[in-house]
Design a protein around this motif. Sequence first.
Motif, mmCIF file in Angstrom:
data_model
loop_
_atom_site.group_PDB
_atom_site.id
_atom_site.type_symbol
_atom_site.label_atom_id
_atom_site.label_comp_id
_atom_site.label_asym_id
_atom_site.label_seq_id
_atom_site.Cartn_x
_atom_site.Cartn_y
_atom_site.Cartn_z
ATOM 1 N N ILE A 103 31.052 -19.052 93.089
ATOM 2 C CA ILE A 103 30.801 -18.492 91.756
ATOM 3 C C ILE A 103 31.678 -19.216 90.727
ATOM 4 C CG2 ILE A 103 30.935 -16.416 90.317
ATOM 5 C CD1 ILE A 103 30.357 -14.787 92.807
ATOM 6 N N GLY A 104 32.895 -19.529 91.140
ATOM 7 C CA GLY A 104 33.834 -20.196 90.234
ATOM 8 C C GLY A 104 33.301 -21.494 89.662
ATOM 9 N N GLN A 105 32.431 -22.166 90.408
ATOM 10 C CA GLN A 105 31.919 -23.449 89.904
ATOM 11 C C GLN A 105 30.963 -23.284 88.714
ATOM 12 O OE1 GLN A 105 29.574 -26.146 92.165
ATOM 13 N NE2 GLN A 105 27.892 -24.718 92.508
ATOM 14 N N LEU A 162 32.212 -10.696 85.080
ATOM 15 C CA LEU A 162 32.934 -9.836 86.027
ATOM 16 C C LEU A 162 33.818 -10.667 86.949
ATOM 17 C CD1 LEU A 162 30.254 -7.159 86.972
ATOM 18 C CD2 LEU A 162 32.294 -6.855 85.562
ATOM 19 N N HIS A 163 33.315 -11.821 87.344
ATOM 20 C CA HIS A 163 34.142 -12.703 88.175
ATOM 21 C C HIS A 163 35.385 -13.141 87.399
ATOM 22 C CE1 HIS A 163 35.480 -15.746 90.980
ATOM 23 N NE2 HIS A 163 35.569 -16.578 89.954
ATOM 24 N N LEU A 164 35.177 -13.560 86.169
ATOM 25 C CA LEU A 164 36.312 -14.029 85.355
ATOM 26 C C LEU A 164 37.369 -12.938 85.178
ATOM 27 C CD1 LEU A 164 35.152 -16.120 82.259
ATOM 28 C CD2 LEU A 164 36.474 -16.855 84.214
ATOM 29 N N GLN A 183 38.144 -10.708 87.146
ATOM 30 C CA GLN A 183 38.880 -10.430 88.386
ATOM 31 C C GLN A 183 39.615 -11.627 88.946
ATOM 32 O OE1 GLN A 183 36.273 -8.448 91.426
ATOM 33 N NE2 GLN A 183 34.926 -8.460 89.661
ATOM 34 N N CYS A 184 39.163 -12.818 88.563
ATOM 35 C CA CYS A 184 39.735 -14.012 89.182
ATOM 36 C C CYS A 184 40.809 -14.613 88.277
ATOM 37 C CB CYS A 184 38.639 -15.029 89.481
ATOM 38 S SG CYS A 184 39.268 -16.537 90.209
ATOM 39 N N GLU A 185 42.025 -14.436 88.720
ATOM 40 C CA GLU A 185 43.187 -14.916 87.978
ATOM 41 C C GLU A 185 43.057 -16.409 87.639
ATOM 42 O OE1 GLU A 185 46.539 -13.294 86.424
ATOM 43 O OE2 GLU A 185 45.223 -12.278 87.826
ATOM 44 N N TYR A 186 42.674 -17.159 88.654
ATOM 45 C CA TYR A 186 42.593 -18.613 88.555
ATOM 46 C C TYR A 186 41.570 -19.044 87.504
ATOM 47 C CZ TYR A 186 41.710 -23.425 90.132
ATOM 48 O OH TYR A 186 41.540 -24.782 90.196
ATOM 49 N N CYS A 187 40.358 -18.503 87.613
ATOM 50 C CA CYS A 187 39.299 -18.904 86.683
ATOM 51 C C CYS A 187 39.596 -18.433 85.259
ATOM 52 C CB CYS A 187 37.939 -18.361 87.129
ATOM 53 S SG CYS A 187 37.278 -19.233 88.558
ATOM 54 N N PHE A 188 40.144 -17.222 85.138
ATOM 55 C CA PHE A 188 40.403 -16.701 83.795
ATOM 56 C C PHE A 188 41.443 -17.557 83.074
ATOM 57 C CE2 PHE A 188 42.096 -13.930 80.508
ATOM 58 C CZ PHE A 188 40.917 -13.451 79.947
ATOM 59 N N GLU A 224 44.148 -20.501 93.532
ATOM 60 C CA GLU A 224 42.767 -20.827 93.852
ATOM 61 C C GLU A 224 41.807 -19.749 93.390
ATOM 62 O OE1 GLU A 224 41.832 -21.854 97.940
ATOM 63 O OE2 GLU A 224 43.529 -23.278 97.844
ATOM 64 N N CYS A 225 40.571 -20.164 93.202
ATOM 65 C CA CYS A 225 39.523 -19.218 92.824
ATOM 66 C C CYS A 225 39.220 -18.327 94.028
ATOM 67 C CB CYS A 225 38.278 -20.002 92.423
ATOM 68 S SG CYS A 225 36.828 -18.986 92.167
ATOM 69 N N ASN A 226 38.996 -17.036 93.765
ATOM 70 C CA ASN A 226 38.740 -16.149 94.892
ATOM 71 C C ASN A 226 37.299 -16.240 95.414
ATOM 72 O OD1 ASN A 226 37.187 -14.467 93.207
ATOM 73 N ND2 ASN A 226 38.978 -13.239 92.647
ATOM 74 N N ASP A 227 36.445 -16.988 94.711
ATOM 75 C CA ASP A 227 35.083 -17.221 95.195
ATOM 76 C C ASP A 227 34.528 -18.508 94.572
ATOM 77 O OD1 ASP A 227 32.467 -17.191 96.020
ATOM 78 O OD2 ASP A 227 32.105 -15.089 95.488
HETATM 79 ZN ZN LIG Z 1 37.261 -17.816 90.255
#
Ligand SMILES: [Zn+2]
Lengths: 181, 224
Positions: free
Chosen positions: B9-11, B31-33, B35-40, B3-6
Motif C-alpha cells: 500500500i505504501g507504494q 487511513l494507511h497514512l 497509521q503508518c509512521e514511516y509514510c506519514f 519502514e512502512c508497515n505495508d
Molecule cells: Zn506506509
Amino acid sequence: MDIDDLLKEAQNGDKKAESRLFEILCLRFTKLANYNSMKNKQDIEDIVQKALITVASEYKKMDFQTGFLKWADRIMTLKLWNHFTKRRRWKKIQIPLSDYQHEINAPSTDEDQELRRMILRCFEMVVGSEKLYANVLALSYEGYKAPEISQKMSITTNYCYYLLSIARAKIEECLEKGKVE
Amino acid sequence: MKECNDPSIGQLLHAFELGVLTEKERESFELHLAQCEYCFEKFMQFQEVTLQIRAGEEAREIVSDMAFPSAPSILSRIRAWLLELIPRLKSPKLLLAQMILILAIYAGFTNWLGTGVQQTLYLMPERGSVGNILMLDDGGKAEIIFDMSKANRQKQYLIGVFSPDDEIVISNVDYSLNTEFRGRIIGKVRIPVNVLMPGNYILRVSNENAAYDSALYEYEFMVK
Ligand SMILES: [Zn+2]
C-alpha cells in the motif's frame, strides 16, 4: 478524565464518553483548520465533518499504538490536504497540535528560494531520465486518474504506481545527494 | 519507524500525492497514512516538492518539454505491434488505415501535447488549403487549424498527418468539433515540430469507417 480513558470508554460503547470525545475532536479539528488559515466557515465545517466521520467509522477497530490524538490529527490533516489540492487551492499543511513542532518554523524566504530551485533541478533530472514518469505527470495534469493513465499508456495500473514510487525515490535521492544515479 | 508497515500500500504514496488515486483508493490510502509512521513522515517532508510538481508552472513546463518526444516511440510501438498482429496485411495503405484507427483511439493520450504552441497554421479553403510550418531551432509545437465544415458534430473522424511517402508522422487530434472558428466547425492537430523533416505533408481527414482513399478532406502543407 484524560483522553485515553475517554477513548477506552467510548470504544467500549459508552455513548456519553463518545459524544464528549467527539466534542473534543471537533474543537481540535476546527483549531487545526484555523491554524492552516482557513477562513471560510462552511469549508471548515465540511472538512471537520468529513474528518469526524472517518474517525467515527474507524476508531473502534483500531489499536492506537502511536496515540489516538496523533492519529486523529493526521486524519484531519489529510482531509485538509485533500481540500487544498482540489481545484487549485494549493497550500502546504501544518500540524501544530501534536508533536510535529518542527513543521511550524517556516524557512526564511532565501532558504525557500534555494529549496525551490533545488527541487526543480532534481525534478527536471528525474523527469528527463524517466520518460514514462513525464507521461504520467502530463496526463495527471489533464486530470486523469491512475486507471485511465495506465490505459492510455498501455501499462498496468500497478506498473504505473511502481513507476511513480521509483521516480519519487529518485527525486528524494537527488534532494539528499544533489544528483541522480 | 524505519519502514512502512505495508509496502504494497505504501507504494501508492506518490500516486496519492499527485492526486491520481481514485476516490476510493484515496480514502483507504488516507487511513494507511494516518497509521503508518514511516509514510506519514515521508508525506509531510515531501509536501513542498509535491506542491511544486502539482502547482508550479515551471514543473509543468519541464513535463511538457520532456513528455512529448516520447509520442513517436509510442507510435512506433503501435506500428510494431500492428505489423506483428496482421502480417498478412501486406498493403501498406490498408495497414495505414488500421494504424489511423488505432491512433484515433490513442488520440486522448497525446492530448497533452497541447501546451507550448509556437506557431499556428490555418488551412482554410479560401486560403488555398496550403500553408507552411517553419522549422525553428528551439522546436516547440505547431498547431494546425483546419476547416471541417462538412463534418458532423456527432461523429468521430480519423485524422492523420502524412509525409509524402505516406508514412504517418504523428496524429494528435483534438476532437473538439464543437470549437468554432468564425462560425464554422474546425479541427485541430498539434505537432511537435522536432518530429518533422522538411518537406510536403498531407493532413487527411476521413470518416471513421471509410476506406483510406476516400478522404473527407485533404490539406497540404509544407515544412521548411
Ligand atoms: Zn506506509
